[in-house]
Scaffold this motif. Structure first.
Motif, PDB file in Angstrom:
ATOM      1  N   ILE A  39      -6.755  -5.101   3.497  1.00 45.24           N
ATOM      2  CA  ILE A  39      -5.951  -6.083   4.237  1.00 45.24           C
ATOM      3  C   ILE A  39      -6.475  -7.368   3.552  1.00 45.24           C
ATOM      4  CG2 ILE A  39      -5.421  -7.163   6.321  1.00 45.24           C
ATOM      5  CD1 ILE A  39      -5.790  -4.378   7.616  1.00 45.24           C
ATOM      6  N   VAL A  40      -7.701  -7.771   3.511  1.00 46.10           N
ATOM      7  CA  VAL A  40      -8.289  -9.149   3.052  1.00 46.10           C
ATOM      8  C   VAL A  40      -7.770  -9.223   1.615  1.00 46.10           C
ATOM      9  CG1 VAL A  40     -10.267 -10.333   2.319  1.00 46.10           C
ATOM     10  CG2 VAL A  40     -10.049  -9.050   4.591  1.00 46.10           C
ATOM     11  N   ASP A  41      -7.593  -8.130   0.735  1.00 46.43           N
ATOM     12  CA  ASP A  41      -7.639  -8.460  -0.529  1.00 46.43           C
ATOM     13  C   ASP A  41      -5.945  -8.809  -0.644  1.00 46.43           C
ATOM     14  OD1 ASP A  41      -7.976  -8.158  -3.494  1.00 46.43           O
ATOM     15  OD2 ASP A  41      -6.296  -6.742  -3.295  1.00 46.43           O
ATOM     16  N   SER A  42      -5.189  -8.368  -0.011  1.00 48.70           N
ATOM     17  CA  SER A  42      -3.585  -8.591  -0.044  1.00 48.70           C
ATOM     18  C   SER A  42      -3.605  -9.942   0.534  1.00 48.70           C
ATOM     19  CB  SER A  42      -2.791  -7.644   0.889  1.00 48.70           C
ATOM     20  OG  SER A  42      -2.800  -6.474   0.411  1.00 48.70           O
ATOM     21  N   LEU A  43      -4.168 -10.596   1.516  1.00 48.12           N
ATOM     22  CA  LEU A  43      -3.957 -11.877   2.153  1.00 48.12           C
ATOM     23  C   LEU A  43      -4.605 -12.795   1.114  1.00 48.12           C
ATOM     24  CD1 LEU A  43      -4.975 -11.377   5.831  1.00 48.12           C
ATOM     25  CD2 LEU A  43      -2.772 -11.783   5.113  1.00 48.12           C
ATOM     26  N   ASN A 102       0.835  -1.098  -0.009  1.00 48.60           N
ATOM     27  CA  ASN A 102      -0.047  -0.046  -0.009  1.00 48.60           C
ATOM     28  C   ASN A 102       0.829   1.350  -0.041  1.00 48.60           C
ATOM     29  OD1 ASN A 102      -1.919   2.340   0.891  1.00 48.60           O
ATOM     30  ND2 ASN A 102      -3.409   0.392   0.881  1.00 48.60           N
ATOM     31  N   GLN A 103       0.777   2.084  -0.890  1.00 43.41           N
ATOM     32  CA  GLN A 103       1.456   3.360  -0.938  1.00 43.41           C
ATOM     33  C   GLN A 103       1.150   4.243  -0.111  1.00 43.41           C
ATOM     34  OE1 GLN A 103       3.739   5.074  -3.313  1.00 43.41           O
ATOM     35  NE2 GLN A 103       4.364   2.884  -3.656  1.00 43.41           N
ATOM     36  N   ASN A 104      -0.038   4.545   0.410  1.00 48.96           N
ATOM     37  CA  ASN A 104      -0.287   5.267   1.756  1.00 48.96           C
ATOM     38  C   ASN A 104      -0.471   4.377   2.754  1.00 48.96           C
ATOM     39  OD1 ASN A 104      -1.340   7.012   3.439  1.00 48.96           O
ATOM     40  ND2 ASN A 104      -3.475   7.315   2.287  1.00 48.96           N
ATOM     41  N   LYS A 105       0.724   4.273   3.598  1.00 45.86           N
ATOM     42  CA  LYS A 105       0.917   3.674   4.700  1.00 45.86           C
ATOM     43  C   LYS A 105       0.018   3.933   5.809  1.00 45.86           C
ATOM     44  CE  LYS A 105       5.744   2.529   3.446  1.00 45.86           C
ATOM     45  NZ  LYS A 105       6.947   2.695   3.800  1.00 45.86           N
ATOM     46  N   GLU A 106      -0.208   5.157   6.075  1.00 45.08           N
ATOM     47  CA  GLU A 106      -1.130   5.592   6.859  1.00 45.08           C
ATOM     48  C   GLU A 106      -2.526   5.132   6.736  1.00 45.08           C
ATOM     49  OE1 GLU A 106      -0.297   7.461   9.606  1.00 45.08           O
ATOM     50  OE2 GLU A 106       1.698   6.908   9.116  1.00 45.08           O
ATOM     51  N   LEU A 107      -2.919   4.710   5.759  1.00 45.11           N
ATOM     52  CA  LEU A 107      -4.254   4.339   5.460  1.00 45.11           C
ATOM     53  C   LEU A 107      -4.580   2.769   5.928  1.00 45.11           C
ATOM     54  CD1 LEU A 107      -7.207   4.454   4.006  1.00 45.11           C
ATOM     55  CD2 LEU A 107      -6.272   3.209   2.090  1.00 45.11           C
ATOM     56  N   VAL A 108      -3.428   1.913   5.989  1.00 44.56           N
ATOM     57  CA  VAL A 108      -3.587   0.858   6.688  1.00 44.56           C
ATOM     58  C   VAL A 108      -2.514   0.610   7.600  1.00 44.56           C
ATOM     59  CG1 VAL A 108      -3.613  -1.852   6.286  1.00 44.56           C
ATOM     60  CG2 VAL A 108      -4.268  -0.286   4.266  1.00 44.56           C
ATOM     61  N   SER A 109      -3.025   0.764   8.797  1.00 47.94           N
ATOM     62  CA  SER A 109      -1.708   1.169   9.977  1.00 47.94           C
ATOM     63  C   SER A 109      -2.652   0.737  11.308  1.00 47.94           C
ATOM     64  CB  SER A 109      -1.150   2.412  10.182  1.00 47.94           C
ATOM     65  OG  SER A 109      -2.073   3.517  10.319  1.00 47.94           O
TER      66      SER A 109
END
Length: 260
Positions: free
Chosen positions: A168-172, A140-147
């Motif tokens: 998160i689910v899409d990445s997993l 994710n480019q925007n690290k603050e979005l998924v933190s």
């Protein structure tokens, strides 16, 4: 992917097909830890450029795209088709592209009279960054979005939380599609980890029900979905202290050592 999604021929002595690699910031983050410039050149990549940079037309060279299926990226790809930048187009999406966005590309190709130039379209399911053989992180480019901070903000809305969980689910999901295995999921209850586990379980089950288009059938699944070798996915909320159990043995000797 870099070989036009065709398995490479072993012991081949011929020169590779020279091509251009076009990626966005997500694709750049995925490829950078895996391949050096020399390795890209050995695979026939003469240029590797960002999708939204100023690019000159190279009408006699095929282009391999590796991007996220976002609205902004789709619009730029349609613009490339209209401008006839390359000889042919091999479109590889990091996550699954929706039908509506696929129709947008098709309409742009028809309008530019470039239907025959769009050679292949693939969903690569590579929405994660591999740092080592046994280690990956979410892409994710925007690290603050998924933190941790974003999830635990007191004023977070339900819509924002759903967006974070879906990311998160899409990445997993992409990771396990690439691994070719269906995990056994365990999680802590009453936390964000449980929300991720429920969503991931639902997504896996929906994919398995569609036997015709399932991503976990054939050679990708190895011994099968009922194999005893299924990996274990443990989801734990960061509010839970994991460092102590991992670095401290739960024996009387260790406890006495702490006291003394």
């Amino acid at each position: 992917m870099l070989n036009f999604n065709v398995p490479p021929v072993k012991n081949s002595t011929g020169e590779p097909v020279w091509k251009v690699l076009i990626y966005d910031r997500f694709g750049q983050d995925i490829i950078s830890p895996l391949l050096s410039v020399k390795e890209l050149r050995d695979m026939g990549i003469t240029l590797h450029l960002l999708l939204h940079s100023d690019r000159d037309a190279i009408p006699d060279v095929p282009a391999v795209y590796f991007v996220m299926p976002t609205e902004e990226n789709i619009d730029r790809m349609c613009q490339d088709l209209r401008n006839q930048l390359y000889e042919s187009y091999y479109l590889n999406f990091i996550s699954a592209i929706s039908r509506s966005k696929l129709e947008d590309i098709a309409n742009a190709a028809i309008g530019a009279n470039a239907v025959t130039q769009v050679a292949k379209v693939f969903d690569q399911y590579l929405n994660f960054i591999t740092l080592e053989d046994d280690m990956f992180v979410l892409c994710n480019q925007n690290k603050e979005l998924v933190s941790y901070r974003a999830i635990n903000q007191p004023d977070i809305t339900d819509t924002e939380m759903e967006t974070i969980m879906d990311t998160i689910v899409d990445s997993l999901f992409c990771f396990f599609v690439t691994l070719g295995a269906i995990p056994i999921i365990r999680c802590s209850r009453g936390t964000a980890a449980e929300m991720v586990a429920v969503k991931l379980d639902k997504k896996l089950r929906e994919n398995l029900r569609d036997a015709r288009n399932s991503l976990f059938t054939g050679d990708t699944l190895g011994a099968g979905q009922f194999s005893f070798q299924r990996p274990l996915l443990v989801l734990v909320d960061r509010n839970i202290d994991l460092a102590t159990p991992l670095h401290h043995t739960w024996t009387y000797q260790a406890l006495v050592h702490d006291v003394l």
